[in-house]
Design an enzyme around this catalytic site. Structure first.
Site, PDB file in Angstrom:
ATOM      1  N   ASP A  58     143.093  15.488  81.986  1.00 58.69           N
ATOM      2  CA  ASP A  58     142.693  14.344  82.830  1.00 58.69           C
ATOM      3  C   ASP A  58     141.177  14.281  83.048  1.00 58.69           C
ATOM      4  O   ASP A  58     140.684  13.450  83.802  1.00 58.69           O
ATOM      5  CB  ASP A  58     143.414  14.403  84.184  1.00 58.69           C
ATOM      6  CG  ASP A  58     143.043  15.649  84.979  1.00 58.69           C
ATOM      7  OD1 ASP A  58     142.245  16.476  84.474  1.00 58.69           O
ATOM      8  OD2 ASP A  58     143.532  15.803  86.113  1.00 58.69           O
ATOM      9  N   ASP A 114     101.361   7.312  83.387  1.00 60.26           N
ATOM     10  CA  ASP A 114     101.010   6.658  84.653  1.00 60.26           C
ATOM     11  C   ASP A 114     100.159   7.593  85.498  1.00 60.26           C
ATOM     12  O   ASP A 114     100.150   8.814  85.267  1.00 60.26           O
ATOM     13  CB  ASP A 114     102.243   6.141  85.415  1.00 60.26           C
ATOM     14  CG  ASP A 114     103.196   7.245  85.790  1.00 60.26           C
ATOM     15  OD1 ASP A 114     102.875   8.007  86.702  1.00 60.26           O
ATOM     16  OD2 ASP A 114     104.264   7.352  85.141  1.00 60.26           O
ATOM     17  N   LYS A 133     100.880   2.183  85.336  1.00 57.94           N
ATOM     18  CA  LYS A 133     102.199   1.574  85.147  1.00 57.94           C
ATOM     19  C   LYS A 133     102.729   1.098  86.486  1.00 57.94           C
ATOM     20  O   LYS A 133     102.672   1.833  87.471  1.00 57.94           O
ATOM     21  CB  LYS A 133     103.149   2.629  84.556  1.00 57.94           C
ATOM     22  CG  LYS A 133     104.544   2.113  84.252  1.00 57.94           C
ATOM     23  CD  LYS A 133     105.381   3.146  83.493  1.00 57.94           C
ATOM     24  CE  LYS A 133     106.164   4.042  84.402  1.00 57.94           C
ATOM     25  NZ  LYS A 133     107.119   4.916  83.711  1.00 57.94           N
ATOM     26  N   THR A 136     114.951   5.701  78.503  1.00 58.39           N
ATOM     27  CA  THR A 136     115.173   4.608  77.532  1.00 58.39           C
ATOM     28  C   THR A 136     114.079   4.568  76.469  1.00 58.39           C
ATOM     29  O   THR A 136     114.205   3.867  75.475  1.00 58.39           O
ATOM     30  CB  THR A 136     115.151   3.250  78.246  1.00 58.39           C
ATOM     31  OG1 THR A 136     113.833   3.037  78.784  1.00 58.39           O
ATOM     32  CG2 THR A 136     116.177   3.191  79.359  1.00 58.39           C
ATOM     33  N   GLY A 154     111.185   3.241  76.967  1.00 57.53           N
ATOM     34  CA  GLY A 154     110.312   2.082  77.218  1.00 57.53           C
ATOM     35  C   GLY A 154     108.881   2.481  77.571  1.00 57.53           C
ATOM     36  O   GLY A 154     107.914   1.866  77.101  1.00 57.53           O
ATOM     37  N   THR A 155     108.736   3.514  78.393  1.00 57.42           N
ATOM     38  CA  THR A 155     107.397   3.944  78.822  1.00 57.42           C
ATOM     39  C   THR A 155     106.577   4.424  77.626  1.00 57.42           C
ATOM     40  O   THR A 155     105.405   4.068  77.466  1.00 57.42           O
ATOM     41  CB  THR A 155     107.531   5.085  79.867  1.00 57.42           C
ATOM     42  OG1 THR A 155     108.316   4.590  80.951  1.00 57.42           O
ATOM     43  CG2 THR A 155     106.195   5.567  80.364  1.00 57.42           C
TER      44      THR A 155
HETATM   45  C1  R5P Z   1     108.828   7.591  85.506  1.00 62.09           C
HETATM   46  O1  R5P Z   1     107.871   7.317  86.201  1.00 62.09           O
HETATM   47  C2  R5P Z   1     108.944   8.815  84.658  1.00 62.09           C
HETATM   48  O2  R5P Z   1     107.864   9.671  84.756  1.00 62.09           O
HETATM   49  C3  R5P Z   1     109.167   8.434  83.209  1.00 62.09           C
HETATM   50  O3  R5P Z   1     107.988   7.849  82.700  1.00 62.09           O
HETATM   51  C4  R5P Z   1     110.308   7.498  83.077  1.00 62.09           C
HETATM   52  O4  R5P Z   1     111.430   7.972  83.774  1.00 62.09           O
HETATM   53  C5  R5P Z   1     110.650   7.293  81.638  1.00 62.09           C
HETATM   54  O5  R5P Z   1     111.682   6.371  81.552  1.00 62.09           O
HETATM   55  P1  R5P Z   1     111.844   5.463  80.282  1.00 62.09           P
HETATM   56  O6  R5P Z   1     111.892   6.363  79.076  1.00 62.09           O
HETATM   57  O7  R5P Z   1     113.153   4.753  80.510  1.00 62.09           O
HETATM   58  O8  R5P Z   1     110.700   4.516  80.227  1.00 62.09           O
END
Ligand code: R5P
Length: 293
Positions: free
Chosen positions: A34, A167, A190, A222, A224-225
Protein backbone atom coordinates in the site's frame (compact mmCIF):
# COMPACT_ATOMS: atom_id res chain seq x y z
CA UNK A 1 28.94 6.67 17.99
CA UNK A 2 27.36 4.47 15.28
CA UNK A 3 26.16 5.42 11.80
CA UNK A 4 22.65 4.32 10.86
CA UNK A 5 22.42 3.89 7.09
CA UNK A 6 19.07 5.39 6.06
CA UNK A 7 17.59 3.81 2.91
CA UNK A 8 17.63 7.11 1.01
CA UNK A 9 21.38 7.63 1.57
CA UNK A 10 22.74 4.13 1.89
CA UNK A 11 25.91 4.67 -0.18
CA UNK A 12 26.72 7.99 1.46
CA UNK A 13 26.21 6.53 4.94
CA UNK A 14 28.50 3.59 4.17
CA UNK A 15 31.15 5.99 2.89
CA UNK A 16 30.87 8.04 6.08
CA UNK A 17 31.27 4.90 8.16
CA UNK A 18 34.33 3.79 6.15
CA UNK A 19 35.97 7.24 6.26
CA UNK A 20 35.27 7.93 9.93
CA UNK A 21 35.92 4.44 11.22
CA UNK A 22 32.58 4.62 13.05
CA UNK A 23 30.65 1.33 12.95
CA UNK A 24 27.41 1.15 11.02
CA UNK A 25 23.94 -0.14 11.78
CA UNK A 26 22.15 -1.49 8.70
CA UNK A 27 18.46 -0.70 8.25
CA UNK A 28 16.14 -3.46 7.09
CA UNK A 29 13.76 -1.59 4.83
CA UNK A 30 10.78 -2.36 2.64
CA UNK A 31 7.74 -0.66 1.17
CA UNK A 32 4.45 -2.42 1.82
CA UNK A 33 2.09 -3.00 -1.13
CA UNK A 34 0.00 0.00 0.00
CA UNK A 35 3.05 2.29 -0.17
CA UNK A 36 3.84 2.53 3.56
CA UNK A 37 7.46 2.23 4.75
CA UNK A 38 8.77 -0.45 7.13
CA UNK A 39 12.10 -0.13 8.90
CA UNK A 40 14.01 -2.26 11.42
CA UNK A 41 17.43 -1.51 12.88
CA UNK A 42 19.67 -4.53 12.54
CA UNK A 43 22.47 -3.91 15.03
CA UNK A 44 23.27 -2.94 18.60
CA UNK A 45 23.78 0.62 19.79
CA UNK A 46 22.37 0.62 23.32
CA UNK A 47 23.86 3.44 25.40
CA UNK A 48 25.65 4.92 22.36
CA UNK A 49 25.08 8.02 20.26
CA UNK A 50 23.80 7.32 16.76
CA UNK A 51 23.87 9.40 13.58
CA UNK A 52 21.17 8.60 11.02
CA UNK A 53 22.25 9.53 7.49
CA UNK A 54 19.09 10.00 5.44
CA UNK A 55 18.43 12.60 2.78
CA UNK A 56 14.87 13.75 2.10
CA UNK A 57 15.11 14.83 -1.51
CA UNK A 58 12.48 14.22 -4.19
CA UNK A 59 11.13 11.91 -5.42
CA UNK A 60 9.05 10.70 -2.46
CA UNK A 61 10.41 13.23 0.04
CA UNK A 62 7.40 12.69 2.31
CA UNK A 63 8.13 8.94 2.52
CA UNK A 64 11.81 9.68 3.18
CA UNK A 65 10.87 12.07 5.99
CA UNK A 66 8.65 9.45 7.61
CA UNK A 67 11.41 6.84 7.26
CA UNK A 68 13.73 9.24 9.10
CA UNK A 69 11.16 9.69 11.86
CA UNK A 70 10.61 5.93 12.13
CA UNK A 71 14.37 5.31 12.37
CA UNK A 72 14.72 7.98 15.07
CA UNK A 73 11.89 6.34 17.02
CA UNK A 74 13.42 2.87 16.62
CA UNK A 75 16.83 4.21 17.70
CA UNK A 76 15.40 5.80 20.86
CA UNK A 77 13.43 2.66 21.71
CA UNK A 78 16.57 0.59 21.13
CA UNK A 79 18.40 2.60 23.80
CA UNK A 80 20.40 5.14 21.80
CA UNK A 81 21.75 7.91 24.04
CA UNK A 82 21.65 10.76 21.54
CA UNK A 83 20.00 10.61 18.12
CA UNK A 84 21.57 12.88 15.49
CA UNK A 85 20.08 13.16 12.02
CA UNK A 86 22.37 14.00 9.11
CA UNK A 87 19.89 15.12 6.46
CA UNK A 88 21.88 16.43 3.49
CA UNK A 89 18.81 17.77 1.66
CA UNK A 90 16.15 18.91 4.06
CA UNK A 91 12.71 18.79 2.48
CA UNK A 92 10.36 21.75 3.06
CA UNK A 93 13.21 24.03 4.20
CA UNK A 94 12.14 26.68 1.70
CA UNK A 95 8.76 27.24 3.39
CA UNK A 96 10.31 28.78 6.49
CA UNK A 97 7.93 31.70 6.96
CA UNK A 98 4.49 32.92 5.98
CA UNK A 99 4.89 34.36 2.49
CA UNK A 100 1.13 34.68 1.88
CA UNK A 101 -1.82 34.82 4.26
CA UNK A 102 -3.30 31.40 4.91
CA UNK A 103 -0.05 29.43 4.56
CA UNK A 104 1.64 27.28 7.22
CA UNK A 105 5.34 27.07 8.09
CA UNK A 106 6.15 23.65 6.69
CA UNK A 107 9.71 23.41 8.01
CA UNK A 108 8.46 24.07 11.56
CA UNK A 109 5.95 21.22 11.25
CA UNK A 110 8.76 18.94 10.05
CA UNK A 111 10.95 20.05 12.98
CA UNK A 112 8.22 19.30 15.53
CA UNK A 113 7.52 15.93 13.97
CA UNK A 114 11.18 14.96 14.17
CA UNK A 115 11.39 16.11 17.78
CA UNK A 116 8.36 13.97 18.62
CA UNK A 117 10.04 10.99 16.94
CA UNK A 118 13.04 11.30 19.27
CA UNK A 119 15.61 13.35 17.37
CA UNK A 120 18.10 15.31 19.49
CA UNK A 121 20.14 17.11 16.84
CA UNK A 122 20.11 17.88 13.12
CA UNK A 123 22.92 18.50 10.64
CA UNK A 124 22.07 19.56 7.11
CA UNK A 125 23.86 21.15 4.14
CA UNK A 126 23.45 24.59 2.60
CA UNK A 127 19.96 25.07 3.88
CA UNK A 128 18.21 27.61 1.70
CA UNK A 129 17.69 30.05 4.55
CA UNK A 130 19.50 29.84 7.87
CA UNK A 131 16.57 31.27 9.88
CA UNK A 132 14.78 27.96 9.12
CA UNK A 133 17.15 26.34 11.63
CA UNK A 134 15.63 28.44 14.41
CA UNK A 135 12.37 26.54 13.92
CA UNK A 136 13.97 23.38 15.33
CA UNK A 137 13.37 22.76 19.03
CA UNK A 138 16.85 21.16 19.34
CA UNK A 139 20.35 22.03 18.03
CA UNK A 140 20.31 22.26 14.24
CA UNK A 141 23.17 23.38 12.02
CA UNK A 142 23.97 23.75 8.34
CA UNK A 143 27.36 22.95 6.80
CA UNK A 144 28.58 24.17 3.43
CA UNK A 145 29.52 21.86 0.57
CA UNK A 146 30.58 24.78 -1.66
CA UNK A 147 34.34 24.38 -1.01
CA UNK A 148 34.09 20.70 -2.06
CA UNK A 149 32.27 21.68 -5.27
CA UNK A 150 34.80 24.42 -6.01
CA UNK A 151 37.58 21.91 -5.45
CA UNK A 152 36.00 19.60 -8.05
CA UNK A 153 36.41 22.40 -10.60
CA UNK A 154 39.91 23.22 -9.37
CA UNK A 155 40.91 19.60 -10.05
CA UNK A 156 39.38 19.98 -13.53
CA UNK A 157 41.74 22.84 -14.29
CA UNK A 158 39.40 25.78 -13.59
CA UNK A 159 41.82 27.68 -11.33
CA UNK A 160 41.00 31.39 -11.52
CA UNK A 161 37.46 30.85 -12.85
CA UNK A 162 34.80 33.47 -12.06
CA UNK A 163 32.48 32.26 -9.25
CA UNK A 164 28.96 33.58 -9.74
CA UNK A 165 25.84 33.34 -7.59
CA UNK A 166 22.52 33.76 -9.42
CA UNK A 167 21.14 36.15 -6.81
CA UNK A 168 22.50 38.63 -4.31
CA UNK A 169 21.27 36.63 -1.31
CA UNK A 170 23.56 33.75 -2.31
CA UNK A 171 26.64 35.98 -2.67
CA UNK A 172 28.31 34.24 0.30
CA UNK A 173 28.24 31.04 -1.76
CA UNK A 174 30.19 32.64 -4.62
CA UNK A 175 32.59 34.08 -2.06
CA UNK A 176 33.25 30.64 -0.53
CA UNK A 177 33.93 29.22 -4.00
CA UNK A 178 36.24 32.10 -4.83
CA UNK A 179 38.49 31.33 -1.86
CA UNK A 180 39.15 27.91 -3.45
CA UNK A 181 39.26 28.97 -7.12
CA UNK A 182 41.22 32.16 -6.60
CA UNK A 183 39.46 34.19 -9.34
CA UNK A 184 36.86 36.92 -9.14
CA UNK A 185 33.36 36.52 -7.77
CA UNK A 186 30.04 38.28 -8.28
CA UNK A 187 26.30 37.92 -8.44
CA UNK A 188 23.28 38.46 -10.62
CA UNK A 189 20.04 39.94 -9.29
CA UNK A 190 16.82 37.96 -9.19
CA UNK A 191 13.31 38.86 -8.11
CA UNK A 192 10.35 36.47 -7.88
CA UNK A 193 6.60 37.08 -8.17
CA UNK A 194 5.16 35.20 -5.17
CA UNK A 195 1.88 34.41 -6.96
CA UNK A 196 3.10 33.28 -10.39
CA UNK A 197 6.58 32.10 -9.33
CA UNK A 198 8.02 33.99 -12.35
CA UNK A 199 11.54 35.36 -11.85
CA UNK A 200 13.39 38.24 -13.47
CA UNK A 201 17.20 38.22 -13.60
CA UNK A 202 19.63 41.03 -14.37
CA UNK A 203 23.37 41.65 -14.30
CA UNK A 204 24.27 45.16 -13.19
CA UNK A 205 27.99 45.89 -13.13
CA UNK A 206 29.02 42.38 -14.19
CA UNK A 207 31.55 41.75 -16.96
CA UNK A 208 32.53 38.17 -17.69
CA UNK A 209 33.69 38.55 -21.31
CA UNK A 210 36.13 35.75 -22.25
CA UNK A 211 36.01 34.30 -18.73
CA UNK A 212 35.31 30.78 -17.53
CA UNK A 213 32.30 31.19 -15.23
CA UNK A 214 30.99 28.68 -12.72
CA UNK A 215 27.51 29.40 -11.36
CA UNK A 216 27.17 28.19 -7.77
CA UNK A 217 23.74 27.72 -6.21
CA UNK A 218 22.27 25.83 -3.28
CA UNK A 219 19.55 24.10 -5.30
CA UNK A 220 18.79 23.45 -8.94
CA UNK A 221 15.14 22.53 -9.17
CA UNK A 222 13.39 23.36 -12.46
CA UNK A 223 16.64 24.81 -13.81
CA UNK A 224 14.98 28.15 -14.61
CA UNK A 225 17.47 30.14 -12.52
CA UNK A 226 20.50 28.54 -14.20
CA UNK A 227 19.01 28.84 -17.70
CA UNK A 228 18.34 32.56 -17.18
CA UNK A 229 21.78 33.16 -15.70
CA UNK A 230 23.51 31.28 -18.51
CA UNK A 231 21.74 33.31 -21.18
CA UNK A 232 23.03 36.50 -19.56
CA UNK A 233 26.57 35.11 -19.30
CA UNK A 234 26.59 33.95 -22.94
CA UNK A 235 25.30 37.35 -24.08
CA UNK A 236 28.18 38.94 -22.21
CA UNK A 237 30.65 36.70 -24.05
CA UNK A 238 31.66 34.23 -21.34
CA UNK A 239 34.04 31.63 -22.81
CA UNK A 240 32.88 28.62 -20.74
CA UNK A 241 29.91 28.25 -18.38
CA UNK A 242 29.62 25.44 -15.80
CA UNK A 243 27.18 25.09 -12.94
CA UNK A 244 27.49 23.59 -9.48
CA UNK A 245 24.86 23.08 -6.83
CA UNK A 246 24.70 21.32 -3.50
CA UNK A 247 21.27 19.85 -4.16
CA UNK A 248 20.80 18.83 -7.80
CA UNK A 249 17.12 18.03 -7.96
CA UNK A 250 16.85 18.75 -11.70
CA UNK A 251 13.12 18.21 -12.02
CA UNK A 252 11.58 17.25 -15.40
CA UNK A 253 13.58 18.45 -18.39
CA UNK A 254 15.83 20.75 -16.33
CA UNK A 255 19.03 19.05 -17.52
CA UNK A 256 18.12 19.40 -21.20
CA UNK A 257 17.18 23.06 -20.81
CA UNK A 258 20.37 23.88 -18.91
CA UNK A 259 22.62 22.15 -21.45
CA UNK A 260 20.75 23.78 -24.34
CA UNK A 261 21.29 27.18 -22.73
CA UNK A 262 25.04 26.57 -22.98
CA UNK A 263 26.18 25.05 -19.67
CA UNK A 264 29.00 22.57 -20.29
CA UNK A 265 28.65 20.50 -17.13
CA UNK A 266 26.23 20.24 -14.20
CA UNK A 267 27.76 19.14 -10.90
CA UNK A 268 25.95 18.34 -7.66
CA UNK A 269 26.62 16.41 -4.47
CA UNK A 270 25.33 13.07 -3.21
CA UNK A 271 22.84 15.01 -1.12
CA UNK A 272 20.69 13.96 -4.08
CA UNK A 273 21.97 10.54 -5.16
CA UNK A 274 22.21 9.85 -8.88
CA UNK A 275 23.68 11.20 -12.09
CA UNK A 276 24.53 14.69 -10.77
CA UNK A 277 25.80 13.60 -7.34
CA UNK A 278 29.43 13.71 -8.46
CA UNK A 279 30.86 15.22 -5.27
CA UNK A 280 30.49 13.27 -2.04
CA UNK A 281 29.62 14.93 1.26
CA UNK A 282 31.17 11.98 3.11
CA UNK A 283 34.44 13.74 4.08
CA UNK A 284 32.58 16.68 5.66
CA UNK A 285 30.05 14.50 7.48
CA UNK A 286 32.76 12.19 8.71
CA UNK A 287 34.82 15.13 10.04
CA UNK A 288 31.79 16.63 11.78
CA UNK A 289 30.73 13.38 13.44
CA UNK A 290 34.26 12.49 14.53
CA UNK A 291 34.56 15.90 16.16
CA UNK A 292 31.38 15.16 18.13
CA UNK A 293 32.37 11.63 19.11
C1 R5P B 1 16.38 30.13 -4.85
O1 R5P B 1 16.54 31.29 -4.53
C2 R5P B 1 17.43 29.08 -4.83
O2 R5P B 1 18.66 29.52 -4.37
C3 R5P B 1 17.60 28.47 -6.21
O3 R5P B 1 18.17 29.44 -7.07
C4 R5P B 1 16.29 28.01 -6.75
O4 R5P B 1 15.61 27.23 -5.80
C5 R5P B 1 16.49 27.24 -8.01
O5 R5P B 1 15.25 26.87 -8.50
P1 R5P B 1 15.04 26.65 -10.04
O6 R5P B 1 16.07 25.65 -10.51
O7 R5P B 1 13.64 26.10 -10.14
O8 R5P B 1 15.17 27.95 -10.74
Amino acid sequence: MKIICGPASMELAERVSALSGLGSVPVVFKIFPDGESYIRLDGSFEGEDVAIVQTTCPPAQDAKLFQLAFIADAAKRGGAKKVIAVVPYLAYARQDKLFLKGEGISVETVARMLKAAGLNELITFNIHSEPALEKFPFPAKTLSAIPLLADYFLQKGCKGAFALSPDKGAMHIAQQAQTVLGGEFGHLSKSRDRFTGQTVQSAEGLNVKDQTVIIFDDIISTGGTIVGATRILREQGAKHVFCACVHGLLIGDAEKRILEAGVEEIVGTDSVPGKFGKVSLAPLISRELKAQN
